[in-house]
Motif scaffolding. Structure first.
Motif, PDB file in Angstrom:
ATOM      1  N   MET A  64       0.863  -1.180   0.000  1.00 48.62           N
ATOM      2  CA  MET A  64       0.000   0.000   0.000  1.00 48.62           C
ATOM      3  C   MET A  64       0.901   1.232   0.000  1.00 48.62           C
ATOM      4  SD  MET A  64      -3.058   1.254   0.448  1.00 48.62           S
ATOM      5  CE  MET A  64      -3.256   3.021   0.358  1.00 48.62           C
ATOM      6  N   VAL A  65       0.637   2.158  -0.924  1.00 48.18           N
ATOM      7  CA  VAL A  65       1.469   3.352  -1.062  1.00 48.18           C
ATOM      8  C   VAL A  65       0.684   4.574  -0.608  1.00 48.18           C
ATOM      9  CG1 VAL A  65       2.807   4.751  -2.688  1.00 48.18           C
ATOM     10  CG2 VAL A  65       2.610   2.276  -3.036  1.00 48.18           C
ATOM     11  N   GLY A  66       1.223   5.332   0.340  1.00 42.30           N
ATOM     12  CA  GLY A  66       0.537   6.524   0.825  1.00 42.30           C
ATOM     13  C   GLY A  66       0.657   7.719  -0.117  1.00 42.30           C
ATOM     14  N   PRO A  67       1.872   8.220  -0.360  1.00 44.45           N
ATOM     15  CA  PRO A  67       2.037   9.447  -1.138  1.00 44.45           C
ATOM     16  C   PRO A  67       1.893   9.253  -2.647  1.00 44.45           C
ATOM     17  CG  PRO A  67       4.008   8.921   0.173  1.00 44.45           C
ATOM     18  CD  PRO A  67       3.137   7.724   0.193  1.00 44.45           C
ATOM     19  N   GLU A  68       1.627  10.362  -3.343  1.00 44.93           N
ATOM     20  CA  GLU A  68       1.326  10.300  -4.775  1.00 44.93           C
ATOM     21  C   GLU A  68       2.544  10.106  -5.667  1.00 44.93           C
ATOM     22  OE1 GLU A  68       0.757  12.782  -2.739  1.00 44.93           O
ATOM     23  OE2 GLU A  68       1.577  14.681  -3.483  1.00 44.93           O
ATOM     24  N   ALA A  69       3.718  10.617  -5.213  1.00 41.77           N
ATOM     25  CA  ALA A  69       4.850  10.715  -6.146  1.00 41.77           C
ATOM     26  C   ALA A  69       5.178   9.370  -6.791  1.00 41.77           C
ATOM     27  CB  ALA A  69       6.069  11.288  -5.432  1.00 41.77           C
ATOM     28  N   MET A  70       5.239   8.310  -5.966  1.00 39.05           N
ATOM     29  CA  MET A  70       5.633   7.013  -6.509  1.00 39.05           C
ATOM     30  C   MET A  70       4.560   6.402  -7.401  1.00 39.05           C
ATOM     31  SD  MET A  70       7.690   4.511  -4.073  1.00 39.05           S
ATOM     32  CE  MET A  70       8.778   5.496  -3.095  1.00 39.05           C
ATOM     33  N   LEU A  71       3.297   6.728  -7.104  1.00 46.34           N
ATOM     34  CA  LEU A  71       2.218   6.250  -7.977  1.00 46.34           C
ATOM     35  C   LEU A  71       2.374   6.891  -9.355  1.00 46.34           C
ATOM     36  CD1 LEU A  71      -0.697   6.541  -5.390  1.00 46.34           C
ATOM     37  CD2 LEU A  71       0.328   4.408  -6.231  1.00 46.34           C
ATOM     38  N   CYS A  72       2.708   8.199  -9.346  1.00 44.39           N
ATOM     39  CA  CYS A  72       2.896   8.904 -10.612  1.00 44.39           C
ATOM     40  C   CYS A  72       4.136   8.400 -11.347  1.00 44.39           C
ATOM     41  CB  CYS A  72       2.979  10.418 -10.376  1.00 44.39           C
ATOM     42  SG  CYS A  72       1.407  11.106  -9.790  1.00 44.39           S
ATOM     43  N   ILE A  86      -0.648  -4.907  -5.254  1.00 47.86           N
ATOM     44  CA  ILE A  86      -0.457  -3.534  -4.799  1.00 47.86           C
ATOM     45  C   ILE A  86      -1.746  -2.755  -5.013  1.00 47.86           C
ATOM     46  CG2 ILE A  86       0.495  -2.805  -7.064  1.00 47.86           C
ATOM     47  CD1 ILE A  86       2.387  -0.912  -5.419  1.00 47.86           C
ATOM     48  N   VAL A  87      -2.003  -1.803  -4.120  1.00 47.60           N
ATOM     49  CA  VAL A  87      -3.184  -0.948  -4.242  1.00 47.60           C
ATOM     50  C   VAL A  87      -2.763   0.361  -4.902  1.00 47.60           C
ATOM     51  CG1 VAL A  87      -5.058   0.186  -2.991  1.00 47.60           C
ATOM     52  CG2 VAL A  87      -4.017  -1.887  -2.065  1.00 47.60           C
ATOM     53  N   GLY A  88      -3.487   0.765  -5.939  1.00 43.45           N
ATOM     54  CA  GLY A  88      -3.197   2.063  -6.555  1.00 43.45           C
ATOM     55  C   GLY A  88      -3.478   2.046  -8.041  1.00 43.45           C
ATOM     56  N   PRO A  89      -3.495   3.226  -8.649  1.00 40.55           N
ATOM     57  CA  PRO A  89      -3.638   3.323 -10.093  1.00 40.55           C
ATOM     58  C   PRO A  89      -2.280   3.134 -10.751  1.00 40.55           C
ATOM     59  CG  PRO A  89      -3.446   5.508  -9.155  1.00 40.55           C
ATOM     60  CD  PRO A  89      -3.374   4.554  -7.996  1.00 40.55           C
ATOM     61  N   ASP A  90      -2.265   2.726 -12.022  1.00 38.42           N
ATOM     62  CA  ASP A  90      -0.983   2.674 -12.711  1.00 38.42           C
ATOM     63  C   ASP A  90      -0.555   4.090 -13.100  1.00 38.42           C
ATOM     64  OD1 ASP A  90      -2.362   3.362 -15.011  1.00 38.42           O
ATOM     65  OD2 ASP A  90      -1.902   1.508 -16.099  1.00 38.42           O
ATOM     66  N   ARG A  91       0.594   4.169 -13.745  1.00 35.63           N
ATOM     67  CA  ARG A  91       1.182   5.465 -14.039  1.00 35.63           C
ATOM     68  C   ARG A  91       0.264   6.344 -14.887  1.00 35.63           C
ATOM     69  NH1 ARG A  91       7.220   6.397 -15.800  1.00 35.63           N
ATOM     70  NH2 ARG A  91       6.941   8.321 -16.968  1.00 35.63           N
ATOM     71  N   ARG A  92      -0.362   5.740 -15.867  1.00 39.72           N
ATOM     72  CA  ARG A  92      -1.230   6.517 -16.754  1.00 39.72           C
ATOM     73  C   ARG A  92      -2.405   7.073 -15.957  1.00 39.72           C
ATOM     74  NH1 ARG A  92      -4.546   3.573 -20.506  1.00 39.72           N
ATOM     75  NH2 ARG A  92      -5.770   5.179 -21.540  1.00 39.72           N
ATOM     76  N   ALA A  93      -3.047   6.219 -15.166  1.00 41.88           N
ATOM     77  CA  ALA A  93      -4.225   6.662 -14.410  1.00 41.88           C
ATOM     78  C   ALA A  93      -3.839   7.652 -13.308  1.00 41.88           C
ATOM     79  CB  ALA A  93      -4.943   5.455 -13.819  1.00 41.88           C
ATOM     80  N   ALA A  94      -2.611   7.544 -12.805  1.00 42.16           N
ATOM     81  CA  ALA A  94      -2.167   8.449 -11.734  1.00 42.16           C
ATOM     82  C   ALA A  94      -2.033   9.884 -12.226  1.00 42.16           C
ATOM     83  CB  ALA A  94      -0.841   7.967 -11.137  1.00 42.16           C
ATOM     84  N   GLN A  95      -2.055  10.069 -13.557  1.00 46.76           N
ATOM     85  CA  GLN A  95      -2.034  11.444 -14.085  1.00 46.76           C
ATOM     86  C   GLN A  95      -3.281  12.226 -13.682  1.00 46.76           C
ATOM     87  OE1 GLN A  95      -0.350  11.891 -18.289  1.00 46.76           O
ATOM     88  NE2 GLN A  95      -1.072   9.784 -18.182  1.00 46.76           N
ATOM     89  N   LEU A  96      -4.320  11.535 -13.249  1.00 46.87           N
ATOM     90  CA  LEU A  96      -5.497  12.244 -12.736  1.00 46.87           C
ATOM     91  C   LEU A  96      -5.092  13.176 -11.601  1.00 46.87           C
ATOM     92  CD1 LEU A  96      -8.083   9.335 -12.783  1.00 46.87           C
ATOM     93  CD2 LEU A  96      -8.232  11.458 -14.116  1.00 46.87           C
ATOM     94  N   GLU A  97      -4.036  12.796 -10.866  1.00 49.42           N
ATOM     95  CA  GLU A  97      -3.467  13.713  -9.882  1.00 49.42           C
ATOM     96  C   GLU A  97      -2.219  14.411 -10.420  1.00 49.42           C
ATOM     97  OE1 GLU A  97      -2.837  12.298  -5.891  1.00 49.42           O
ATOM     98  OE2 GLU A  97      -1.786  14.133  -5.324  1.00 49.42           O
ATOM     99  N   GLY A  98      -1.417  13.700 -11.178  1.00 52.39           N
ATOM    100  CA  GLY A  98      -0.104  14.190 -11.588  1.00 52.39           C
ATOM    101  C   GLY A  98      -0.145  15.295 -12.627  1.00 52.39           C
ATOM    102  N   SER A  99      -1.250  15.374 -13.366  1.00 52.40           N
ATOM    103  CA  SER A  99      -1.383  16.453 -14.352  1.00 52.40           C
ATOM    104  C   SER A  99      -2.785  17.029 -14.268  1.00 52.40           C
ATOM    105  CB  SER A  99      -1.123  15.927 -15.763  1.00 52.40           C
ATOM    106  OG  SER A  99      -1.630  16.862 -16.709  1.00 52.40           O
TER     107      SER A  99
END
Ligand code: AMP
Ligand code: GLY
Length: 421
Positions: A64-72, A86-99
């Protein structure tokens, strides 16, 4: 099942605390962790690659990953390639926060309500647009800026300055694209939800206090306190959020073929025209999580495993009806420069008074003393039958804790208190 948790703040302490209550939880490895949970085993692995190797060699059943940076950065992609849960979105989906541009585009295409916005890569064009729209207006750096890339400009000068500082690199690459967004007015609320791409399950509502000083004044911070539920989110409003935001989000994820088995955080402004999205985050909020998880009765590990496995439809979450309040105690000077290494007293007393004390920026020094080590140091959290009682209990805990120059807001949950009375 042995668990690997990534992160070091108050949010992660709250997640760890809740995970440890699960009968499914075996050993808890925490990278890098903080002193809040002595039973957790600290892990020095830092990069996604090192963490994946660690998870493999230690037979980790859930990461489980807390912060956004590694998800992005794509830690979920890497773990999936290696067959690690692992829990979380992949890199592409993490752009919902990252961009923010990516997120705005997603919202527009899938009809999610949000403020009107334009994206600029050219300084002159952005400044020209400001002359046309006037103030107030919101200036946002496109990329991740550790919560600092948003300026709500009340006059044109402040707006121009914010645009200039983005293009001058105040937020690094994050500011090479700038969003100019309609300024929305209303009350804010945070809606977090688990989503496995097929099902979306909202968590209890919450609200945080982003500004440093009482009365929501002063500079933006990571969050000075939070409470759950957010009384502005009435059952009728929650239904509207479900039908106008959460379900369209899920449909958008499916239509765009995004891999999203994690936490979606919708930052919402409740306007006169209904709820509108301010932002997406792809992780638990900090400090909302401290207040939200303090109310979760069901098993967090079970829910997270189901999220990662795409079986979220089998999970029902149950909540305590009692509100929870988290008051953040910060270092003197935060969110500006602040001292570190100051000894902290009184945590055990606050715990005896019935508070949960989540560590956010602490460390053990060479003599084994607990000392301050960050801007936000502790999140003193209490649950009680009414908001007033929860507030009183949390501040009772705060009054028992001390270090030199400790700062905190005295008005956490004031809106909820006003509504309660
Ligand atoms: P964000 O990082 O996008 O959540 O922005 C940080 C804070 O800026 C939010 O919590 C709001 O208080 C404020 N904000 C962001 N967008 C807007 C907007 N369009 N109108 C008014 N306030 C906003
Ligand atoms: N509390 C706001 C955030 O986690 O982004």
């Amino acid at each position: 099942m042995d668990i690997l948790l990534v992160g070091a703040g108050g949010r992660e302490h709250a997640i760890a605390w809740k995970m440890m209550q699960s009968p499914l939880a075996g050993k808890l490895y925490w990278a890098p962790g903080n002193p809040g949970i002595p039973q957790a085993i600290p892990v020095s692995a830092k990069t996604p690659e090192e963490l994946a190797k660690f998870a493999q060699s230690h037979g980790i059943g859930l990461t489980m990953v807390g912060p956004e940076a590694m998800l992005c950065e794509g830690i979920v992609d890497l773990f999936r390639e290696r067959g690690l849960r692992i829990v979380g979105p992949d890199r592409r989906a993490a752009q919902l926060e990252g961009s923010k541009a990516f997120a705005k585009d997603f919202m527009a295409r899938h009809g999610l309500p949000t403020g009107k916005a334009r994206i600029f890569t050219n300084r002159q064009e952005a400044l020209q647009y400001l002359e046309e729209t006037g103030a107030p207006i919101v200036v946002k750096a496109d990329g991740l800026a550790a919560g600092k890339g948003v300026v709500v400009a009340t006059d044109l000068n402040a707006a121009r300055e914010a645009v200039e500082s983005c293009f001058e690199g105040a937020f690094g690459a994050a500011g090479s694209r700038v969003l100019l967004e309609e300024c929305l007015t209303g009350e804010e609320a945070s809606i977090l939800a688990l989503c496995d791409g097929k099902t979306i399950v909202p968590l209890a509502s919450s609200q945080d206090h982003k500004r440093a000083y009482d009365g929501d004044k002063g500079p933006n911070t990571g969050g000075m306190g939070a409470y759950s539920p957010a009384p502005v989110v009435t059952p009728a409003l929650m239904e509207e959020i479900q039908s106008r935001i959460l379900q369209p989000f899920l449909k958008g994820v499916q239509e765009d073929g995004l891999y999203f088995r994690g936490i979606i955080y919708a930052g919402i402004m409740v306007t006169a025209e209904g709820p509108k999205l301010l932002e997406f985050n792809v992780r638990f909020g900090d400090p909302e999580t401290q207040a939200v998880l303090a109310r979760l009765d069901s098993d967090l590990v079970e829910a997270l495993v189901a999220t990662a496995d795409g079986r979220l439809g089998e999970v029902t979450l149950t909540w305590s009806p009692h509100p929870a309040v988290c008051v953040v105690m910060a270092s003197q000077g935060y969110p500006g420069a602040y001292p570190k290494g100051l000894p902290i007293q009184g945590i055990a007393q606050a715990e005896e008074a019935g508070c949960l004390v989540f560590h956010a920026g602490t460390r053990r020094d060479e003599q084994g003393r607990l000392v301050t080590h960050g801007g936000r140091v502790l999140g003193v959290t209490a649950r009680a039958a009414t908001v007033r009682q929860a507030v009183e209990k949390a501040y009772q805990g705060v009054s028992l804790i001390s270090w030199e120059g400790a700062e905190y807001r005295r008005d956490i949950a004031y809106r909820a208190l006003q509504r309660e009375s």
